[in-house]
Design a protein around this motif. Structure first.
Motif, PDB file in Angstrom:
ATOM      1  N   SER A 100       0.842  -1.193   0.000  1.00  0.00           N
ATOM      2  CA  SER A 100       0.000   0.000   0.000  1.00  0.00           C
ATOM      3  C   SER A 100       0.878   1.243   0.000  1.00  0.00           C
ATOM      4  O   SER A 100       1.807   1.356   0.804  1.00  0.00           O
ATOM      5  CB  SER A 100      -0.894  -0.009   1.239  1.00  0.00           C
ATOM      6  OG  SER A 100      -1.539   1.228   1.382  1.00  0.00           O
ATOM      7  N   THR A 101       0.558   2.186  -0.884  1.00  0.00           N
ATOM      8  CA  THR A 101       1.345   3.422  -0.939  1.00  0.00           C
ATOM      9  C   THR A 101       0.880   4.448   0.084  1.00  0.00           C
ATOM     10  O   THR A 101       1.494   5.503   0.208  1.00  0.00           O
ATOM     11  CB  THR A 101       1.286   4.036  -2.352  1.00  0.00           C
ATOM     12  OG1 THR A 101      -0.095   4.232  -2.707  1.00  0.00           O
ATOM     13  CG2 THR A 101       1.971   3.145  -3.361  1.00  0.00           C
ATOM     14  N   THR A 102      -0.178   4.122   0.812  1.00  0.00           N
ATOM     15  CA  THR A 102      -0.611   5.051   1.863  1.00  0.00           C
ATOM     16  C   THR A 102       0.043   4.708   3.198  1.00  0.00           C
ATOM     17  O   THR A 102       0.464   5.593   3.925  1.00  0.00           O
ATOM     18  CB  THR A 102      -2.151   5.030   2.011  1.00  0.00           C
ATOM     19  OG1 THR A 102      -2.568   3.697   2.266  1.00  0.00           O
ATOM     20  CG2 THR A 102      -2.812   5.563   0.759  1.00  0.00           C
ATOM     21  N   SER A 103       0.130   3.417   3.519  1.00  0.00           N
ATOM     22  CA  SER A 103       0.715   3.032   4.813  1.00  0.00           C
ATOM     23  C   SER A 103       2.142   2.495   4.690  1.00  0.00           C
ATOM     24  O   SER A 103       2.863   2.440   5.672  1.00  0.00           O
ATOM     25  CB  SER A 103      -0.153   1.964   5.488  1.00  0.00           C
ATOM     26  OG  SER A 103      -0.129   0.770   4.726  1.00  0.00           O
ATOM     27  N   TRP A 104       2.538   2.075   3.503  1.00  0.00           N
ATOM     28  CA  TRP A 104       3.866   1.500   3.255  1.00  0.00           C
ATOM     29  C   TRP A 104       4.189   0.357   4.217  1.00  0.00           C
ATOM     30  O   TRP A 104       5.294   0.242   4.732  1.00  0.00           O
ATOM     31  CB  TRP A 104       4.965   2.555   3.315  1.00  0.00           C
ATOM     32  CG  TRP A 104       4.827   3.572   2.233  1.00  0.00           C
ATOM     33  CD1 TRP A 104       4.264   4.798   2.334  1.00  0.00           C
ATOM     34  CD2 TRP A 104       5.217   3.428   0.868  1.00  0.00           C
ATOM     35  NE1 TRP A 104       4.283   5.434   1.129  1.00  0.00           N
ATOM     36  CE2 TRP A 104       4.866   4.624   0.204  1.00  0.00           C
ATOM     37  CE3 TRP A 104       5.827   2.412   0.134  1.00  0.00           C
ATOM     38  CZ2 TRP A 104       5.102   4.833  -1.133  1.00  0.00           C
ATOM     39  CZ3 TRP A 104       6.067   2.630  -1.203  1.00  0.00           C
ATOM     40  CH2 TRP A 104       5.706   3.817  -1.829  1.00  0.00           C
ATOM     41  N   THR A 105       3.212  -0.475   4.492  1.00  0.00           N
ATOM     42  CA  THR A 105       3.377  -1.596   5.405  1.00  0.00           C
ATOM     43  C   THR A 105       3.967  -2.783   4.667  1.00  0.00           C
ATOM     44  O   THR A 105       3.395  -3.284   3.702  1.00  0.00           O
ATOM     45  CB  THR A 105       2.018  -1.991   6.021  1.00  0.00           C
ATOM     46  OG1 THR A 105       1.443  -0.836   6.607  1.00  0.00           O
ATOM     47  CG2 THR A 105       2.200  -3.077   7.055  1.00  0.00           C
ATOM     48  N   LEU A 106       5.115  -3.245   5.137  1.00  0.00           N
ATOM     49  CA  LEU A 106       5.774  -4.410   4.564  1.00  0.00           C
ATOM     50  C   LEU A 106       5.447  -5.642   5.401  1.00  0.00           C
ATOM     51  O   LEU A 106       5.145  -5.519   6.591  1.00  0.00           O
ATOM     52  CB  LEU A 106       7.289  -4.194   4.523  1.00  0.00           C
ATOM     53  CG  LEU A 106       7.772  -3.056   3.641  1.00  0.00           C
ATOM     54  CD1 LEU A 106       9.271  -2.858   3.819  1.00  0.00           C
ATOM     55  CD2 LEU A 106       7.445  -3.308   2.187  1.00  0.00           C
ATOM     56  N   PRO A 107       5.525  -6.834   4.804  1.00  0.00           N
ATOM     57  CA  PRO A 107       5.290  -8.050   5.594  1.00  0.00           C
ATOM     58  C   PRO A 107       6.296  -8.156   6.736  1.00  0.00           C
ATOM     59  O   PRO A 107       7.478  -7.873   6.568  1.00  0.00           O
ATOM     60  CB  PRO A 107       5.502  -9.189   4.587  1.00  0.00           C
ATOM     61  CG  PRO A 107       5.354  -8.556   3.250  1.00  0.00           C
ATOM     62  CD  PRO A 107       5.769  -7.136   3.401  1.00  0.00           C
ATOM     63  N   THR A 108       5.807  -8.547   7.903  1.00  0.00           N
ATOM     64  CA  THR A 108       6.672  -8.626   9.079  1.00  0.00           C
ATOM     65  C   THR A 108       7.193 -10.038   9.327  1.00  0.00           C
ATOM     66  O   THR A 108       8.123 -10.210  10.107  1.00  0.00           O
ATOM     67  CB  THR A 108       5.917  -8.150  10.328  1.00  0.00           C
ATOM     68  OG1 THR A 108       4.732  -8.939  10.476  1.00  0.00           O
ATOM     69  CG2 THR A 108       5.556  -6.679  10.223  1.00  0.00           C
ATOM     70  N   THR A 109       6.604 -11.025   8.687  1.00  0.00           N
ATOM     71  CA  THR A 109       7.042 -12.400   8.894  1.00  0.00           C
ATOM     72  C   THR A 109       7.984 -12.821   7.775  1.00  0.00           C
ATOM     73  O   THR A 109       7.965 -12.259   6.683  1.00  0.00           O
ATOM     74  CB  THR A 109       5.838 -13.366   8.917  1.00  0.00           C
ATOM     75  OG1 THR A 109       5.142 -13.256   7.664  1.00  0.00           O
ATOM     76  CG2 THR A 109       4.899 -13.025  10.052  1.00  0.00           C
ATOM     77  N   ALA A 110       8.802 -13.815   8.074  1.00  0.00           N
ATOM     78  CA  ALA A 110       9.696 -14.360   7.049  1.00  0.00           C
ATOM     79  C   ALA A 110       8.879 -15.181   6.066  1.00  0.00           C
ATOM     80  O   ALA A 110       7.788 -15.664   6.380  1.00  0.00           O
ATOM     81  CB  ALA A 110      10.763 -15.232   7.704  1.00  0.00           C
ATOM     82  N   ILE A 111       9.407 -15.355   4.873  1.00  0.00           N
ATOM     83  CA  ILE A 111       8.705 -16.163   3.878  1.00  0.00           C
ATOM     84  C   ILE A 111       8.679 -17.622   4.333  1.00  0.00           C
ATOM     85  O   ILE A 111       9.641 -18.119   4.926  1.00  0.00           O
ATOM     86  CB  ILE A 111       9.356 -16.038   2.483  1.00  0.00           C
ATOM     87  CG1 ILE A 111       8.539 -16.824   1.447  1.00  0.00           C
ATOM     88  CG2 ILE A 111      10.802 -16.453   2.514  1.00  0.00           C
ATOM     89  CD1 ILE A 111       8.955 -16.579   0.027  1.00  0.00           C
ATOM     90  N   ALA A 112       7.568 -18.274   4.090  1.00  0.00           N
ATOM     91  CA  ALA A 112       7.421 -19.683   4.455  1.00  0.00           C
ATOM     92  C   ALA A 112       8.053 -20.544   3.363  1.00  0.00           C
ATOM     93  O   ALA A 112       7.596 -20.539   2.226  1.00  0.00           O
ATOM     94  CB  ALA A 112       5.952 -20.037   4.622  1.00  0.00           C
ATOM     95  N   CYS A 113       9.116 -21.237   3.705  1.00  0.00           N
ATOM     96  CA  CYS A 113       9.769 -22.126   2.747  1.00  0.00           C
ATOM     97  C   CYS A 113       9.117 -23.508   2.806  1.00  0.00           C
ATOM     98  O   CYS A 113       8.455 -23.851   3.771  1.00  0.00           O
ATOM     99  CB  CYS A 113      11.264 -22.257   3.063  1.00  0.00           C
ATOM    100  SG  CYS A 113      12.169 -20.713   2.856  1.00  0.00           S
TER     101      CYS A 113
END
Length: 177
Positions: A100-113
């Motif tokens: 989102s370009t309004t909140s710029w929230t990035l995923p906080t968890t690591a990618i699930a392998c």
């Protein structure tokens, strides 16, 4: 008894076999260092090859060269561009998230392998963005260490079957058509 002590004293003064002793003490250490260096180099090659193939595939995607892309197509394209992964399509997960370009929230968890010790595979989201959307792409491929009991192979986090995850992350903006 004095005779035995003289023989023991004479035996301890001999210098025969000292090169053999040094060889026996140093060669296992040198072989371990070599194996750790080789493992580290191969891990770096795998990481670079994955980064490059993800970048090329995402470039093709954002330019619209794939019609109706799905996870299977992206897995196949990424795996076809790498040559150093064994059984790539079965051991890869792709996560594509709209930022989102309004909140710029990035995923906080690591990618699930992929965990090869379980039948159930991790659920990852694959969102295809609209025009001018910022997309974050994370890819993980699980591979076995060549020398798992030496050097860097000991320190890597592993799944139930001894594989470690090679992760690549990239971002792009979906081009207007």
């Amino acid at each position: 008894m004095i005779r035995l002590l003289k023989r023991l004293r004479h035996a301890f003064r001999l210098e025969d076999g000292t090169a053999t002793l040094e060889f026996v003490l140093t060669v296992p250490l040198l072989i371990t260092i070599f194996m750790a260096s080789f493992e580290s180099g191969f891990l770096m090659i795998r990481s670079i090859m994955l980064e490059q193939s993800v970048d090329i595939t995402m470039r093709e995607l954002r330019l619209g060269h794939y019609t109706l892309p799905d996870a299977a197509l992206l897995k196949r394209e990424i795996c076809n561009r790498t040559i150093v992964f064994r059984d790539c399509e079965a051991n890869i997960t792709i996560e594509m998230t709209r930022i989102s370009t309004t909140s710029w929230t990035l995923p906080t968890t690591a990618i699930a392998c992929v965990d090869r010790s379980e039948e159930i595979q991790p659920v990852t989201s694959l969102q295809i963005g609209q025009q001018n959307d910022i997309m974050l792409v994370r890819v993980c491929v699980v591979q076995d260490a060549m020398f798992p009991m030496t050097g860097i192979g000991l320190g890597l986090p592993k799944d139930g079957h001894g594989g470690y995850g090679v992760v690549a992350t990239t971002a792009f903006v979906t081009e207007p058509s």
